[in-house]
Design a protein around this motif. Sequence first.
Motif, PDB file in Angstrom:
ATOM      1  N   THR A  57       0.818  -1.211   0.000  1.00 44.67           N
ATOM      2  CA  THR A  57       0.000   0.000   0.000  1.00 44.67           C
ATOM      3  C   THR A  57       0.856   1.268   0.000  1.00 44.67           C
ATOM      4  OG1 THR A  57      -0.196  -0.120   2.408  1.00 44.67           O
ATOM      5  CG2 THR A  57      -2.002  -1.067   1.102  1.00 44.67           C
ATOM      6  N   PHE A  58       2.153   1.149   0.309  1.00 48.00           N
ATOM      7  CA  PHE A  58       3.055   2.295   0.190  1.00 48.00           C
ATOM      8  C   PHE A  58       3.327   2.533  -1.289  1.00 48.00           C
ATOM      9  CE2 PHE A  58       3.876   1.074   4.539  1.00 48.00           C
ATOM     10  CZ  PHE A  58       4.098   2.287   5.176  1.00 48.00           C
ATOM     11  N   SER A  59       3.353   3.803  -1.688  1.00 48.29           N
ATOM     12  CA  SER A  59       3.556   4.113  -3.108  1.00 48.29           C
ATOM     13  C   SER A  59       4.892   3.578  -3.611  1.00 48.29           C
ATOM     14  CB  SER A  59       3.448   5.611  -3.350  1.00 48.29           C
ATOM     15  OG  SER A  59       4.431   6.306  -2.619  1.00 48.29           O
ATOM     16  N   GLN A  60       5.889   3.607  -2.796  1.00 48.57           N
ATOM     17  CA  GLN A  60       7.176   2.980  -3.118  1.00 48.57           C
ATOM     18  C   GLN A  60       7.401   1.904  -2.071  1.00 48.57           C
ATOM     19  OE1 GLN A  60       9.510   6.678  -2.899  1.00 48.57           O
ATOM     20  NE2 GLN A  60      10.183   6.197  -4.971  1.00 48.57           N
ATOM     21  N   HIS A  61       6.934   0.695  -2.358  1.00 48.22           N
ATOM     22  CA  HIS A  61       7.039  -0.346  -1.332  1.00 48.22           C
ATOM     23  C   HIS A  61       8.422  -0.998  -1.283  1.00 48.22           C
ATOM     24  CE1 HIS A  61       5.680  -2.726  -4.809  1.00 48.22           C
ATOM     25  NE2 HIS A  61       6.363  -3.703  -4.256  1.00 48.22           N
ATOM     26  N   ARG A  63      12.289   0.133  -1.072  1.00 50.65           N
ATOM     27  CA  ARG A  63      13.140   1.308  -0.874  1.00 50.65           C
ATOM     28  C   ARG A  63      14.574   0.856  -0.651  1.00 50.65           C
ATOM     29  NH1 ARG A  63       9.529   5.503   2.000  1.00 50.65           N
ATOM     30  NH2 ARG A  63       7.534   5.008   1.037  1.00 50.65           N
ATOM     31  N   SER A  78       2.750   5.184   8.978  1.00 45.04           N
ATOM     32  CA  SER A  78       1.892   4.030   8.709  1.00 45.04           C
ATOM     33  C   SER A  78       0.586   4.115   9.496  1.00 45.04           C
ATOM     34  CB  SER A  78       2.627   2.747   9.075  1.00 45.04           C
ATOM     35  OG  SER A  78       1.792   1.639   8.892  1.00 45.04           O
TER      36      SER A  78
END
Length: 112
Positions: A57-61, A63, A78
């Motif tokens: 669900t993070f736009s850049q999952h 990193r 979060s």
Amino acid sequence: PWKGKFGGLSEVGGRRLEATLVPLDSGSQIMTVQLDVISIDPAKPLTGVVQFYLHPTFSQHLRTVTVKDGRASLSVISYGAFTVGAETDEGKVRLELDLSTLPDAEEPWRSR
């Protein structure tokens, strides 16, 4: 989705994945999650990069963080707990941490 995919351990091969939670509100609805990968073996300092695998669900999952002073650090906001995966040592060491198991993970954040 990462639960069990990185071996289930937060300490492997002289490395440790740690997390600190800081509530952004009084009801523990939103947390700042501070993730750190460190060396726990003085003879084997952490260098290079660490790849952190966050919830999709993070736009850049995925990193990538460069190690500085023996530590790879990442801070994210979060709305609920999730399992973090991390790879270091050119993918040879895989670490996993379920944030819902942390002592300071409180409801309702823990079970979202």
